[in-house]
Design an enzyme around this catalytic site. Structure first.
Site, mmCIF file in Angstrom:
data_model
loop_
_atom_site.group_PDB
_atom_site.id
_atom_site.type_symbol
_atom_site.label_atom_id
_atom_site.label_comp_id
_atom_site.label_asym_id
_atom_site.label_seq_id
_atom_site.Cartn_x
_atom_site.Cartn_y
_atom_site.Cartn_z
ATOM 1 N N GLY A 45 35.837 45.606 35.219
ATOM 2 C CA GLY A 45 37.239 45.304 34.962
ATOM 3 C C GLY A 45 38.081 45.826 36.118
ATOM 4 N N GLN A 50 45.437 48.844 40.502
ATOM 5 C CA GLN A 50 44.296 49.374 41.266
ATOM 6 C C GLN A 50 44.147 48.733 42.644
ATOM 7 O OE1 GLN A 50 41.409 48.897 37.762
ATOM 8 N NE2 GLN A 50 40.644 50.721 38.811
ATOM 9 N N CYS A 96 35.767 54.596 36.276
ATOM 10 C CA CYS A 96 36.886 53.806 36.800
ATOM 11 C C CYS A 96 36.740 53.670 38.312
ATOM 12 C CB CYS A 96 38.196 54.524 36.462
ATOM 13 S SG CYS A 96 39.662 53.658 37.037
ATOM 14 N N LEU A 97 36.952 52.460 38.823
ATOM 15 C CA LEU A 97 36.808 52.236 40.263
ATOM 16 C C LEU A 97 37.806 53.063 41.078
ATOM 17 C CD1 LEU A 97 36.224 48.360 40.372
ATOM 18 C CD2 LEU A 97 34.524 50.176 40.688
ATOM 19 N N HIS A 138 40.817 50.062 28.261
ATOM 20 C CA HIS A 138 40.836 50.818 29.527
ATOM 21 C C HIS A 138 41.797 50.168 30.530
ATOM 22 C CE1 HIS A 138 38.747 53.179 32.837
ATOM 23 N NE2 HIS A 138 39.380 52.256 33.526
ATOM 24 N N GLU A 139 41.697 48.839 30.651
ATOM 25 C CA GLU A 139 42.545 48.137 31.628
ATOM 26 C C GLU A 139 44.008 48.124 31.185
ATOM 27 O OE1 GLU A 139 41.231 47.694 34.392
ATOM 28 O OE2 GLU A 139 39.151 47.879 33.724
ATOM 29 N N HIS A 142 45.753 51.078 32.260
ATOM 30 C CA HIS A 142 46.156 51.039 33.672
ATOM 31 C C HIS A 142 47.566 50.466 33.842
ATOM 32 C CE1 HIS A 142 42.929 52.469 36.193
ATOM 33 N NE2 HIS A 142 42.016 51.742 35.576
HETATM 34 ZN ZN ZN Z 1 39.965 51.998 35.540
#
Ligand code: ZN
Length: 181
Positions: A45, A50, A96-97, A138-139, A142
């Protein structure tokens, strides 16, 4: 085009993102680039903040999280709104990236109901569960300026402080393309 991923410490990750305007230019290209960026980093995701865009937009591909359960679950969520969250809570070790090399158990509710627009700006209301709900939660965090580490237990949070500091100082870097800190 693969875009550089913004890492922990960048204020854009802690800002509540803005609605995507109806006439937002270059939306298709942005979404395409987000998918390329996510795949190149082996993510499941990715939210617009991000990659440095403070916009209420995220993408996911649930097949990468569970290929037996999900097929062709490439999704785009624009201006999503959580209508309700229900069901039992369950823990899962999230990563998380934007926060490389840190994982931690996060407890979330099992189902989530959303109103959102897809890439064609068509409006849907839909209920999600399982991993799909998990990734969405999760997204969604963000675009609200919230990170999974904000939801860790106080003990776990203390244990990852040092690594967070390294990421913040540009001393812990992922191998995928990222914006230098
Ligand atoms: Zn993340």
């Amino acid at each position: 085009m693969i875009l550089p991923i913004v890492l922990y410490g960048d204020p854009v990750l802690q800002r509540r993102a803005e609605e995507v305007p109806a006439d937002f230019p270059g939306l298709d290209e942005l979404v395409q680039n987000m998918f390329e960026t996510m795949y190149a980093a082996n993510g499941i995701g990715l939210a617009a903040p991000q990659i440095g865009y403070s916009l209420r937009l995220f993408i996911l591909d649930a097949e990468l999280a569970d290929e037996t359960l999900y097929k062709d679950e490439k999704r785009v969520f624009i201006n999503p709104l959580v209508l309700e969250e229900n069901g039992e809570t369950w823990p899962y070790a999230e990563g998380c990236l934007s926060i490389p090399e840190i994982r931690g158990d996060i407890t979330r509710r099992a189902t989530i109901r959303l109103r959102y627009e897809d890439a064609q700006r068509k409006v849907y209301e839909e209920t999600f569960d399982g991993m799909l709900a998990r990734i969405i939660q999760h997204e969604y965090d963000h675009i609200e300026g919230r990170l999974f580490i904000d939801l860790l237990s106080p003990l776990r949070r203390r244990l990852v402080q040092k690594k967070l500091q390294l990421i913040r100082n540009g001393k812990l870097r992922p191998e995928y393309k990222h914006r230098p800190r």
